[in-house]
Enzyme design. Structure first.
Site, PDB file in Angstrom:
ATOM      1  N   SER A  20      -4.772   1.679 -22.749  1.00  0.00           N
ATOM      2  CA  SER A  20      -5.114   2.946 -23.391  1.00  0.00           C
ATOM      3  C   SER A  20      -5.032   4.001 -22.308  1.00  0.00           C
ATOM      4  O   SER A  20      -5.146   3.675 -21.114  1.00  0.00           O
ATOM      5  CB  SER A  20      -6.557   2.888 -23.922  1.00  0.00           C
ATOM      6  N   TYR A  50     -16.073   1.828 -23.318  1.00  0.00           N
ATOM      7  CA  TYR A  50     -14.645   1.713 -23.621  1.00  0.00           C
ATOM      8  C   TYR A  50     -13.794   2.001 -22.388  1.00  0.00           C
ATOM      9  O   TYR A  50     -12.860   1.257 -22.071  1.00  0.00           O
ATOM     10  CB  TYR A  50     -14.287   2.660 -24.759  1.00  0.00           C
TER      11      TYR A  50
HETATM   12  P1  NAD Z   1      -6.750  -1.146 -35.478  1.00  0.00           P
HETATM   13  O1  NAD Z   1      -8.177  -1.330 -35.840  1.00  0.00           O
HETATM   14  O2  NAD Z   1      -5.844  -0.455 -36.446  1.00  0.00           O
HETATM   15  O3  NAD Z   1      -6.103  -2.549 -35.106  1.00  0.00           O
HETATM   16  C1  NAD Z   1      -6.839  -3.516 -34.388  1.00  0.00           C
HETATM   17  C2  NAD Z   1      -6.719  -4.845 -35.095  1.00  0.00           C
HETATM   18  O4  NAD Z   1      -7.454  -5.800 -34.323  1.00  0.00           O
HETATM   19  C3  NAD Z   1      -7.343  -4.832 -36.502  1.00  0.00           C
HETATM   20  O5  NAD Z   1      -6.462  -5.437 -37.440  1.00  0.00           O
HETATM   21  C4  NAD Z   1      -8.626  -5.636 -36.345  1.00  0.00           C
HETATM   22  O6  NAD Z   1      -8.957  -6.370 -37.525  1.00  0.00           O
HETATM   23  C5  NAD Z   1      -8.268  -6.572 -35.197  1.00  0.00           C
HETATM   24  N1  NAD Z   1      -9.452  -7.014 -34.465  1.00  0.00           N
HETATM   25  C6  NAD Z   1     -10.459  -6.237 -33.961  1.00  0.00           C
HETATM   26  N2  NAD Z   1     -11.376  -7.004 -33.380  1.00  0.00           N
HETATM   27  C7  NAD Z   1     -10.948  -8.286 -33.506  1.00  0.00           C
HETATM   28  C8  NAD Z   1     -11.484  -9.526 -33.113  1.00  0.00           C
HETATM   29  N3  NAD Z   1     -12.672  -9.614 -32.484  1.00  0.00           N
HETATM   30  N4  NAD Z   1     -10.772 -10.649 -33.386  1.00  0.00           N
HETATM   31  C9  NAD Z   1      -9.591 -10.578 -34.043  1.00  0.00           C
HETATM   32  N5  NAD Z   1      -9.034  -9.432 -34.458  1.00  0.00           N
HETATM   33  C10 NAD Z   1      -9.722  -8.295 -34.192  1.00  0.00           C
HETATM   34  O7  NAD Z   1      -6.752  -0.351 -34.090  1.00  0.00           O
HETATM   35  P2  NAD Z   1      -5.596   0.045 -33.046  1.00  0.00           P
HETATM   36  O8  NAD Z   1      -5.840   1.447 -32.688  1.00  0.00           O
HETATM   37  O9  NAD Z   1      -4.261  -0.377 -33.497  1.00  0.00           O
HETATM   38  O10 NAD Z   1      -6.058  -0.844 -31.785  1.00  0.00           O
HETATM   39  C11 NAD Z   1      -5.211  -1.758 -31.126  1.00  0.00           C
HETATM   40  C12 NAD Z   1      -5.379  -1.586 -29.626  1.00  0.00           C
HETATM   41  O11 NAD Z   1      -4.910  -0.302 -29.260  1.00  0.00           O
HETATM   42  C13 NAD Z   1      -6.818  -1.677 -29.125  1.00  0.00           C
HETATM   43  O12 NAD Z   1      -6.846  -2.455 -27.931  1.00  0.00           O
HETATM   44  C14 NAD Z   1      -7.173  -0.231 -28.822  1.00  0.00           C
HETATM   45  O13 NAD Z   1      -8.155  -0.126 -27.823  1.00  0.00           O
HETATM   46  C15 NAD Z   1      -5.834   0.281 -28.368  1.00  0.00           C
HETATM   47  N6  NAD Z   1      -5.667   1.734 -28.379  1.00  0.00           N
HETATM   48  C16 NAD Z   1      -5.824   2.455 -29.526  1.00  0.00           C
HETATM   49  C17 NAD Z   1      -5.673   3.840 -29.487  1.00  0.00           C
HETATM   50  C18 NAD Z   1      -5.852   4.700 -30.709  1.00  0.00           C
HETATM   51  O14 NAD Z   1      -5.965   5.934 -30.550  1.00  0.00           O
HETATM   52  N7  NAD Z   1      -5.861   4.145 -31.911  1.00  0.00           N
HETATM   53  C19 NAD Z   1      -5.326   4.467 -28.279  1.00  0.00           C
HETATM   54  C20 NAD Z   1      -5.161   3.690 -27.147  1.00  0.00           C
HETATM   55  C21 NAD Z   1      -5.320   2.329 -27.199  1.00  0.00           C
END
Ligand code: NAD
Length: 264
Positions: free
Chosen positions: A148, A161
């Site tokens: 991130s 975080y």
């Molecule tokens: P999201 O919630 O859309 O997708 C995350 C997925 O992970 C979901 O389907 C959820 O059910 C699954 N998940 C969460 N905890 C879990 C667990 N304990 N066991 C199994 N599955 C689990 O969110 P996203 O934004 O796509 O997040 C994905 C990654 O991207 C994360 O590591 C997040 O920190 C990172 N990220 C997101 C952003 C943002 O702005 N959305 C920015 C930078 C980094």
């Protein structure tokens, strides 16, 4: 959809955690479009069912929690049983602290929030890497970690975080150091992205979703918009494709609309 035999990942097999939503789902969709077969570890059964419906036998899903070692063992075993090999392991499932300020946490919520967030965002990545490594050594494959912009800068999350994503930067570097020359280890560092990224049950925020709370964030991004999950997916193709990234390890690719050049 890429024509058969012309995808950048033809013949390759990947495993993506959290592949049911957001950035993980975009990676799965793009990997399949590039010719890969994909295993997914996902805790949400509705999202798992949608993957099976949309991708048929190109994607296999194990329902489980990334905090549990046995879930990783099961997903790696299932991927190898069904698809025969593993070339790229993408640790991606994560949760957010909704920028809860450190002083608001207090001692009890630090303990509980730390456990939930670090066990998902850091331990989950370590357990996945550990389970996948024997198969990645066999294939000469790679690890790819979703980090991130909070792995590089302060202010995009709270202490829990931001510390967890800085820890993943350290994990990329140490594993790249230890596993060279056999397994490449790299990361992608997205900035604000329209996804359902959830909060911590320990902080009473399990039902929040980030895409409902990003209004006005575009003003702080040099390129002037908040990204969609698909905006990052090509970087995961690049890092999984040994023709294009065979000289890369320990690298972290920002995909954040230019946070580095925001200016003073
Ligand atoms: P999201 O919630 O859309 O997708 C995350 C997925 O992970 C979901 O389907 C959820 O059910 C699954 N998940 C969460 N905890 C879990 C667990 N304990 N066991 C199994 N599955 C689990 O969110 P996203 O934004 O796509 O997040 C994905 C990654 O991207 C994360 O590591 C997040 O920190 C990172 N990220 C997101 C952003 C943002 O702005 N959305 C920015 C930078 C980094």
């Amino acid at each position: 959809m890429t024509a058969p035999g012309t995808g950048r990942l033809d013949g390759q097999v990947a495993l993506v955690t959290g592949g049911g939503s957001g950035i993980g789902r975009a990676i799965v969709d793009r990997y399949v479009a590039e010719g890969a077969r994909v295993g997914v570890l996902e805790r949400d059964s509705g999202r798992a069912a949608a993957l099976a419906r949309d991708h048929g036998d190109r994607v296999t899903v194990e329902i489980g929690d990334v905090r549990a070692p046995e879930a990783h063992a099961a997903s790696v075993t299932r991927t190898l049983d069904v698809h025969g090999r593993l070339d790229a392991y993408v640790a991606n499932a994560g949760v957010y602290d909704y920028s809860t300020r450190f002083e608001e946490l207090g001692e009890n919520r630090v303990v509980e929030g730390f456990a939930e967030l670090f066990e998902t965002n850091v331990l989950g990545y370590m357990l996945g890497a550990s389970a996948a490594l024997p198969a990645l050594r066999d294939s000469g494959g790679c690890l790819i970690f979703t980090i991130s912009s909070s792995g590089l800068y302060a202010g995009g999350g709270g202490a829990l975080y931001v510390a967890s994503k800085h820890a993943v930067v350290g994990l990329v570097r140490q594993l790249a150091h230890e596993l060279a020359p056999d397994v490449r280890v790299n990361g992608v560092a997205p900035g604000a992205t329209l996804t359902a990224l959830g909060g911590l049950a320990a902080l009473g925020a399990a039902d929040r979703r980030l895409d409902a709370e990003l209004d006005g964030i575009d003003r702080h991004i040099p390129l002037g918009f908040v990204s969609d999950p698909a905006d990052h997916a090509g970087l995961y193709v690049l890092l999984a494709d040994p023709r294009d990234s065979r000289f890369m390890t320990g690298a972290i690719l920002p995909s954040d609309g230019g946070l580095e050049v925001r200016g003073a």
